[in-house]
Design an enzyme around this catalytic site. Structure first.
Site, PDB file in Angstrom:
ATOM      1  CG  ASN A   1      13.204  16.147  19.504  1.00  0.00           C
ATOM      2  OD1 ASN A   1      12.437  17.102  19.379  1.00  0.00           O
ATOM      3  ND2 ASN A   1      12.821  14.897  19.337  1.00  0.00           N
TER       4      ASN A   1
ATOM      5  CB  CYS B   1       9.196  15.472  19.544  1.00  0.00           C
ATOM      6  SG  CYS B   1       8.002  14.119  19.541  1.00  0.00           S
TER       7      CYS B   1
ATOM      8  CE  LYS C   1      13.838  17.291  13.190  1.00  0.00           C
ATOM      9  NZ  LYS C   1      13.923  15.831  13.129  1.00  0.00           N
TER      10      LYS C   1
ATOM     11  CB  ILE D   1      10.182  21.691   9.863  1.00  0.00           C
ATOM     12  CG1 ILE D   1       9.573  20.877   8.722  1.00  0.00           C
ATOM     13  CG2 ILE D   1      10.316  23.127   9.472  1.00  0.00           C
ATOM     14  CD1 ILE D   1       8.204  21.319   8.248  1.00  0.00           C
TER      15      ILE D   1
ATOM     16  N   GLY E   1       6.617  13.740   5.503  1.00  0.00           N
ATOM     17  CA  GLY E   1       6.508  13.286   4.120  1.00  0.00           C
ATOM     18  C   GLY E   1       6.117  14.397   3.160  1.00  0.00           C
TER      19      GLY E   1
ATOM     20  N   GLY F   1      12.010  17.536   5.780  1.00  0.00           N
ATOM     21  CA  GLY F   1      10.564  17.614   5.602  1.00  0.00           C
ATOM     22  C   GLY F   1      10.170  17.270   4.184  1.00  0.00           C
TER      23      GLY F   1
HETATM   24  C1  LIG Z   1       8.563   7.613  12.573  1.00  0.00           C
HETATM   25  C2  LIG Z   1       9.216   8.927  12.825  1.00  0.00           C
HETATM   26  C3  LIG Z   1       9.965   9.116  13.980  1.00  0.00           C
HETATM   27  C4  LIG Z   1      10.591  10.322  14.233  1.00  0.00           C
HETATM   28  N1  LIG Z   1      11.336  10.481  15.369  1.00  0.00           N
HETATM   29  C5  LIG Z   1      11.992  11.644  15.600  1.00  0.00           C
HETATM   30  C6  LIG Z   1      12.825  11.810  16.726  1.00  0.00           C
HETATM   31  O1  LIG Z   1      13.010  10.898  17.524  1.00  0.00           O
HETATM   32  N2  LIG Z   1      13.444  13.003  16.904  1.00  0.00           N
HETATM   33  C7  LIG Z   1      13.285  14.041  16.034  1.00  0.00           C
HETATM   34  O2  LIG Z   1      13.874  15.104  16.230  1.00  0.00           O
HETATM   35  N3  LIG Z   1      12.511  13.916  14.932  1.00  0.00           N
HETATM   36  C8  LIG Z   1      11.866  12.742  14.698  1.00  0.00           C
HETATM   37  N4  LIG Z   1      11.088  12.611  13.573  1.00  0.00           N
HETATM   38  C9  LIG Z   1      10.978  13.731  12.647  1.00  0.00           C
HETATM   39  C10 LIG Z   1      11.918  13.551  11.455  1.00  0.00           C
HETATM   40  O3  LIG Z   1      13.253  13.549  11.891  1.00  0.00           O
HETATM   41  C11 LIG Z   1      11.733  14.677  10.432  1.00  0.00           C
HETATM   42  O4  LIG Z   1      12.024  15.915  11.021  1.00  0.00           O
HETATM   43  C12 LIG Z   1      10.328  14.733   9.899  1.00  0.00           C
HETATM   44  O5  LIG Z   1       9.801  13.439   9.758  1.00  0.00           O
HETATM   45  C13 LIG Z   1      10.249  15.447   8.561  1.00  0.00           C
HETATM   46  O6  LIG Z   1      11.050  14.842   7.592  1.00  0.00           O
HETATM   47  P1  LIG Z   1      10.468  13.746   6.545  1.00  0.00           P
HETATM   48  O7  LIG Z   1       9.259  14.364   5.904  1.00  0.00           O
HETATM   49  O8  LIG Z   1      11.600  13.525   5.609  1.00  0.00           O
HETATM   50  O9  LIG Z   1      10.113  12.554   7.329  1.00  0.00           O
HETATM   51  C14 LIG Z   1      10.452  11.391  13.311  1.00  0.00           C
HETATM   52  C15 LIG Z   1       9.692  11.209  12.157  1.00  0.00           C
HETATM   53  C16 LIG Z   1       9.081  10.002  11.901  1.00  0.00           C
HETATM   54  C17 LIG Z   1       8.262   9.843  10.648  1.00  0.00           C
END
Ligand SMILES: Cc1cc2nc3c(=O)[nH]c(=O)nc-3n(C[C@H](O)[C@H](O)[C@H](O)COP(=O)(O)O)c2cc1C
Ligand SMILES: Cc1cc2nc3c(=O)[nH]c(=O)nc-3n(C[C@H](O)[C@H](O)[C@H](O)COP(=O)(O)OP(=O)(O)OC[C@H]3O[C@@H](n4cnc5c(N)ncnc54)[C@H](O)[C@@H]3O)c2cc1C
Ligand SMILES: Cc1cc2nc3c(=O)[nH]c(=O)nc-3n(C[C@H](O)[C@H](O)[C@H](O)COP(=O)(O)OP(=O)(O)OC[C@H]3O[C@@H](n4cnc5c(N)ncnc54)[C@H](O)[C@@H]3O)c2cc1C
Ligand SMILES: Cc1cc2nc3c(=O)[nH]c(=O)nc-3n(C[C@H](O)[C@H](O)[C@H](O)COP(=O)(O)O)c2cc1C
Ligand code: FES
Ligand code: FES
Lengths: 299, 267, 299, 267
Positions: free
Chosen positions: C122, C125, C160, C186, C212, C238
Site C-alpha cells: 500500500n 492510501c 498499489k 488505483i 466507487g 476503482g
Molecule cells: C472503506 C475503505 C477502506 C479501504 N482500505 C484500504 C486499505 O486498507 N488499503 C488499500 O490499499 N486500499 C484501501 N482502500 C482502497 C480500495 O482498496 C480501492 O483501491 C478503492 O476503494 C477503489 O476501488 P472501489 O471503487 O472498488 O472501492 C479502501 C477503500 C475503502 C472504501
C-alpha cells in the site's frame, strides 16, 4: 434579501456564481445569455493564438456521475474572438477571457491582444498536447506563465489549476508567487471510457477530462487545501450542481464558484443556485463572508 | 428568457446498434435501418458514432432509420456500412416537430426531406392532411417521392427542370396558399430555407424549422451549436425552432464551423 | 462456459475478480466469505507494524456517486494478523496480504513476518500521515520499497499505486524497476465533504479518499496508461460495480479486477460479475485474453 | 451462503436534527428526542455524528428518540447535549426485529432495554401480548419501567436485590415458560445475553438477538463489525441476528476493538 455582491479575485460581482471556462462560452450570445440568467461573471471558452477545430468526435461521454469530455480546445483564435467578448459584455457583467498557450510568451501575447475584464490562464486542460496541464503540472511553468501575463495586462489574472497532481497547493503557491490575483480549482480529472461492445475508447481523443458530480469531493478538497495555504482568493469549480454544492465550496474557502457541467440542465441553474444561496443566508441571518472558509474554522 | 422555456437536455448514452439494411436512395444518399428503435419523435436526431473516426448528428427518417447524404469523411464512411456492421447511437436527442391542426404542409429539400417524411407519416397515421413541396437539384436527387406521394398532394421542383416545376422550392410556393395550412414544417439546405422564410414572414408563427449547426457535445454544454443572437443551444433546444425566432438570428446569414469561427451558411 | 481461470500477477486464479484491500478484510472469516461468494483472490486490510485504531468517526461519507472514506489504516498489527490470514486461506483461494510502512525497512520487516500467497504494498492510501501516498507519490520511494520487499519474500509482490499524481506511469515504472510482479491501480482520490448545516468537514480526519462509480473513469484511464507502458501486469481497481465495468477494465489492459465499494451491495456482487463476464465471453465466443487490452488495439 | 440472504445495505446520508428534549432516565442514561423522525423500525440504529468528535451507533428507543448510556467520550458528549442543539444523524440503518406471533417475550438489560421497549410498543399497537423480563445492577439503574409496565407483564431482576428478583436476568427465566412465547427478543450486555442464550438453546430458532460490535463505516464495507465464524457484517446484516446463528459464533466469547484485534466481549 441577503446581498451576494462583493469582490471576487479583483472583480466586483453582483453574485459569486459564474459560468466556467469552455461551457457555452464560444459565442458572445451564449455568454450574454448566462449573464441574463443571473451569472455574476462569465468565463469564455479558452482561446489560443491560432484557430483549432478540436478533437474528432465523440467529444463527450455522458455518464450518470458526470461527463467526460475531450473537446480539444477548439477556438477561432483570439484575434477573431474579441468580437464575441464584446457581445458578451453587453450582458452587463464581467467577461473573463480564458486563454491558453504553449509557453509564457504565447500566453502573454494572447493576453495583450485581447480586451477583457480579467484573464483566466488555462494551465490545466488535461487533453490537449503541449497545452494546459502539460505545462500546468510544473510549478515553475505556472509561475513563469503567470508572471509573463501579469507583466502585460492591467486587469486581474486568475490561474486555473489542474487536480491531476500530487500537490495542488504547490501549483497554487507558484501562481501566487507569479502574481496571480486568484486561482481557480479545479479543471477536469484525466479520465477515459471504453465501449464494451466494440472495445474502442469512446472519445475521439481516447482520453479526456471528467467533470460533474463525480469530481465535487476532489474539488472541495482542493479548494480547502488551497484556501488554507494561499493568501490570494480561491475560486471553486467542479461538480457544483445546486446551491448546496455552492455552499460546500464556499465553506471550503471559495470566494466564487464556477458552474460547468450542470449547465446540461439549462441556464436555469444560475437562478436556482443564486436563489438557494440567498435563501440559505437569509434563513440563518448570515452574510456570505460568514460562510467563506467556515470549514477551516470548525475544528 | 425563463428557464422553463428551455427544453430539458436528454442524457442518452451510446448504445450498440447493428445495420439491418442499406437502401440506396439516390447516387449519394442512403438509408440505413437499425436492429433497434431508440423510440424517436420526428424531428429528433441521434449522434452516430463511427468508431475510430467521428461522431456526427443525423436526423431520423423513421423510427429505426437514418438517411445519410455523403458530403465528407464521416458521412461517406457511414454510407458505406454494410448490413451486419454495428455502430454506436446516442439518442434520441433534441426537441421534435410538434403536430398542430389537421392540415399540414411540409417544405424541404435535399436530405432535409428525411425528418419531414418521418413527420408526414406520423401525421397521416393521425388522419392529418399532409401536403408536401420538395425541391432538388435534379430528378436523380429526388428523395422519398413514393413515401411522400402516399401521404397526400406532392409538388416537386428541380433546379434544372428535369422533374416537376422548374426552379427552386420557392417556385412551388406560388401554387400554394400558405394561409390554408394549420402548420408548416421546413427542413433543407439553409439558403433554401431562408429563401422560403423570407417569402413567408407573415406565417412565421406557424412555421417549424429544423436547422443544422455544428454539433460537438450534443448535451448543451460545449457551446459549439449556439445560435446568435439569442444564444439558442440548437443541440438541446432545437433542432426544431419556430421561424419567428429565426428571423432575427444568424440563420440564413452565417454559421460557425468546428473552431467556432463564422463562415458561410451554405457550408 | 468460458474459463475465467488464468495467471494474474504471479498467482493462478480461478477467476480474475478479487476483493480489494481494506474492504471486509479485517477478519479471516470475512475474507473466507468472499472466497465462498466466488472471488478469485482476496486482499486483506492493510496491516502495519503496530496496532492502530484508525481515525475518529465519521469514517465514511456515503454519496450517490460513491463513498469517501478515512478509516486511517486501523489494524491489529501484522503479528496479530497472521491468524486471520490463515483463517482466510481456508476459503481455498489465494490470500494477498496488503501491508504498509513508513520506509523500505518497515515494509520489508512486515513482509518477512507474514506468510501469505502474495503481498500488495500500500503505497497509495491518501489519508494516513507518513504512510501510503505520502511515500508512494515519489517514484524513488516506490522503487526502493518494492526492492526491499522483493529481497525478503519469495511470493509475488504487487504495488498499489495512487492516482493522486501527475503521472501514474512514472510510479508504475518505478514499481517495475523495483521488481514488482504487478501493479494495482488505483487507490482512492483525495477528497472531502463538508456538512452545509454546520460547516464541519464530515470525516473525522477532515479529508479522505473517494471510491466507487465516481472514480471509474479515472481508474480506467490509469489502467490503460499503465498497461500501455509497463511490461508487468496491471490489476484494475476503482468503481467496478458490475460485469460491464469489469470488462471495461480488462479492455483497458487489466489482468485482474478488484472490487471495493460495490461490496456495499453485499458479497453477491462477486457472483454477478463472474457470471456476467462468463456469459459475455460465451455470447461472443471470446476468451478472456482476447478482451485484455483490446482498447489499445482499437485505433 | 446465497446473496439473497443478505439484507441490502441502506445508503443513508447524514441529516441535520435538533434535540427537542432530554430526559434523564437514570444517573447515567438519558433519552434524547429529535425534531424529526427517520422512520425507523424497532431494532434499527442510526449513526449519531457528534461534530468535531466522533460518530457512534445508537439504537432507536422510539421513532424519534435514542437512549444514551454514558460510557466514554462520545456518549458523554451526547448525553450532555442541551435541547436546541443539533447533530448529524445517518439512518435508519441495519435490519430490524421482526414481529412473529401474538405473544412475545422481551428479555434485556441495561440500555439494551431501549430497542426492546420500542419494539414492545409497536407490538402492543398491533394487539400482540407482550411480556418483559429486564435486569439491572440496582434499582437506580432500572430503565423504562413505566413504559414496559403498560405493555403487559413485567419482571425485574437486580444484581443487588434492590428491586424485584435478586440476581441476574437469568434468575428471572425460571419463572417463565419460554415455550409459551411465539417469539423472544433479546438485547443487553453481551455476557448477560450469552447467559440467557446458553440456558435456552432449545428455543434458539425463535430468539431474535440485537448485538453490538465495533461499527465504523456502517455501510458494510470496512470489515470492522464482522462476526466470526460466518463473517456476518453486523452493521448491515444485523444488528438483529437469530440466536441459532450466534451459538457457534464468536458471540459471548470475544469481540474486536477498533484496531480489529480480539478482546473480551465484556468491553
Ligand atoms: C472503506 C475503505 C477502506 C479501504 N482500505 C484500504 C486499505 O486498507 N488499503 C488499500 O490499499 N486500499 C484501501 N482502500 C482502497 C480500495 O482498496 C480501492 O483501491 C478503492 O476503494 C477503489 O476501488 P472501489 O471503487 O472498488 O472501492 C479502501 C477503500 C475503502 C472504501
Ligand atoms: C440536427 C442535425 C441533423 C442532421 N441530419 C442529417 C441527416 O438526416 N442526414 C444527413 O446526411 N446529414 C444530416 N446532418 C448533417 C450531418 O451531420 C453532416 O453532414 C455531417 O456531420 C458531415 O460530416 P462529414 O465528416 O461527412 O463531413 P465534413 O467534411 O466533416 O463536413 C461537411 C459539412 O457538414 C458539416 N458538419 C460536419 N460535422 C458536423 C457536425 N458534427 N455537426 C453539424 N454539421 C457538421 C460541416 O459544417 C460541413 O459543412 C444533420 C446535422 C444536424 C446538426
Ligand atoms: C447497533 C448498536 C446499537 C447501539 N445502541 C446503543 C444505544 O441505544 N444506547 C447506547 O448507550 N449505546 C448503544 N450502543 C453502544 C454505543 O455505540 C457505544 O457505547 C459508544 O459507541 C461508545 O462510545 P464512547 O466514545 O462513549 O466510548 P468509548 O470509550 O469509545 O468506548 C466504550 C465502549 O463502547 C464501545 N464502542 C465504542 N465505539 C463504538 C462503536 N463505534 N461501535 C460499537 N461500539 C463502540 C467500545 O468497544 C467500548 O467497549 C450501540 C452500539 C451498536 C453497535
Ligand atoms: C465540455 C467542457 C469543455 C471545457 N472547456 C474548458 C476550457 O476550454 N478551458 C478550461 O479551462 N476549462 C474547460 N473545462 C473545464 C470546466 O471549466 C470546469 O473546470 C470543469 O468542467 C469542472 O467543473 P464542472 O464539474 O462544473 O463542469 C471544460 C469542461 C467541459 C465539461
Ligand atoms: S453541441 Fe455542444 S452545446 Fe450544442
Ligand atoms: S461497520 Fe464497516 S462493515 Fe460493518
Amino acid at each position: 434579501m441577503s446581498s451576494l455582491a462583493g469582490e471576487v479575485g479583483g472583480l466586483i460581482l453582483e453574485n459569486p456564481v459564474m459560468l466556467a471556462a469552455g461551457i457555452l462560452g464560444t459565442t458572445g450570445a451564449s455568454l450574454r445569455r448566462a449573464a441574463m440568467a443571473g451569472a455574476g461573471a462569465v468565463v469564455t471558452k479558452s482561446v489560443g493564438s491560432i484557430p483549432r477545430d478540436g478533437h474528432p468526435g465523440p467529444t463527450v461521454v455522458p455518464l450518470d456521475i458526470g461527463l467526460i469530455n475531450a473537446m480539444g480546445l477548439p477556438n477561432p483564435s483570439y484575434r477573431e474572438f474579441q468580437e464575441e467578448i464584446d457581445i458578451g459584455k453587453t450582458g452587463g457583467i464581467p467577461v473573463v477571457a480564458s486563454i491558453f498557450g504553449a509557453d509564457p510568451d504565447e500566453f502573454a501575447s494572447i493576453a495583450s491582444g485581447l480586451t477583457a475584464d480579467a484573464f483566466e490562464l488555462n494551465l490545466s486542460c488535461p487533453h490537449a498536447e503541449k497545452y494546459g496541464a502539460e505545462l500546468g503540472r510544473y510549478p515553475e511553468a505556472v509561475q513563469s506563465v503567470t508572471k509573463a501575463v501579469k507583466a502585460r495586462v492591467r486587469v486581474p489574472v486568475w490561474v486555473k489549476l489542474t487536480p491531476n497532481t500530487a500537490d495542488i497547493v504547490e501549483l497554487g503557491l507558484a501562481a501566487q508567487d507569479g502574481g496571480a490575483d486568484a486561482v481557480v480549482a479545479i479543471n477536469t480529472l484525466k479520465a477515459m471510457a471504453i465501449d464494451i461492445e466494440s472495445g474502442y475508447p469512446i472519445l475521439g481523443n481516447r482520453f479526456g477530462g471528467l467533470s460533474g458530480p463525480a469530481i465535487k469531493p476532489v474539488a472541495v478538497r482542493c479548494v480547502y487545501d488551497l484556501s488554507s495555504a494561499l493568501d490570494i482568493p480561491v475560486i471553486g469549480a467542479g461538480g457544483v450542481s445546486c446551491f448546496v454544492d455552492a455552499i460546500e465550496m464556499i465553506m471550503a474557502g471559495a470566494s466564487g464558484v464556477q458552474i460547468g457541467t450542470a449547465l446540461q440542465r439549462g441556464y436555469g441553474v444560475f437562478g436556482e443556485i443564486i436563489e438557494g444561496l440567498s435563501a440559505y443566508l437569509e434563513r440563518r441571518s448570515m452574510r456570505l463572508s460568514d460562510l467563506r472558509g467556515l470549514a477551516m474554522r470548525r475544528t | 428568457m425563463s428557464p422553463k422555456s428551455e427544453s430539458p437536455s436528454t442524457l442518452a448514452k451510446s448504445v450498440d446498434a447493428t445495420i439491418l439494411a442499406v437502401r440506396q436512395e439516390t447516387p449519394n444518399v442512403k438509408t440505413l435501418t437499425f436492429d433497434l428503435s431508440l423510440d424517436p419523435k420526428a424531428g429528433q436526431y441521434l449522434m452516430a458514432w463511427i468508431r475510430g473516426l467521428d461522431e456526427i448528428p443525423m436526423g431520423f427518417s423513421g423510427p429505426r432509420e437514418i438517411t445519410v447524404h455523403e458530403v465528407g469523411q464521416a458521412t461517406k464512411a457511414l454510407a458505406n456500412f454494410e448490413p451486419g456492421r454495428s455502430l454506436g447511437l446516442r439518442g434520441p436527442l433534441g426537441n421534435s416537430f410538434i403536430l398542430r391542426g389537421d392540415n399540414i404542409l411540409l417544405i424541404g429539400g435535399g436530405v432535409g426531406i428525411a425528418p419531414l417524411t418521418f413527420l408526414g407519416e406520423a401525421a397521416k397515421a393521425q388522419d392529418i392532411d399532409v401536403t408536401s413541396l420538395i425541391g432538388f437539384r435534379s430528378s436523380a436527387d429526388v428523395l422519398f417521392k413514393q413515401r411522400l406521394e402516399k401521404l397526400g398532394d406532392l409538388a416537386i421542383t428541380t433546379d434544372d427542370g428535369s422533374m416537376g416545376i422548374h426552379g427552386f422550392a420557392s417556385a412551388g410556393l406560388k401554387e400554394l396558399n400558405l394561409g390554408e395550412y394549420s402548420q408548416i414544417y421546413l427542413c433543407g439546405p439553409e439558403p433554401m430555407m431562408w429563401d422560403i422564410l423570407s417569402r413567408s414572414k407573415e406565417h412565421s408563427g406557424k412555421i417549424q424549422v429544423s436547422i443544422n449547426r455544428y454539433f460537438k457535445c450534443a448535451v448543451g454544454v460545449c457551446g459549439s451549436c449556439c445560435l446568435d443572437h439569442e444564444g439558442i443551444r440548437v443541440c438541446v433546444e432545437g433542432p426544431v425552432i419556430m421561424a419567428d425566432r429565426l428571423l432575427n438570428s444568424e440563420f440564413g446569414k452565417y454559421r460557425r464551423g468546428p473552431s467556432g469561427s463564422r463562415g458561410s451558411c451554405r457550408g
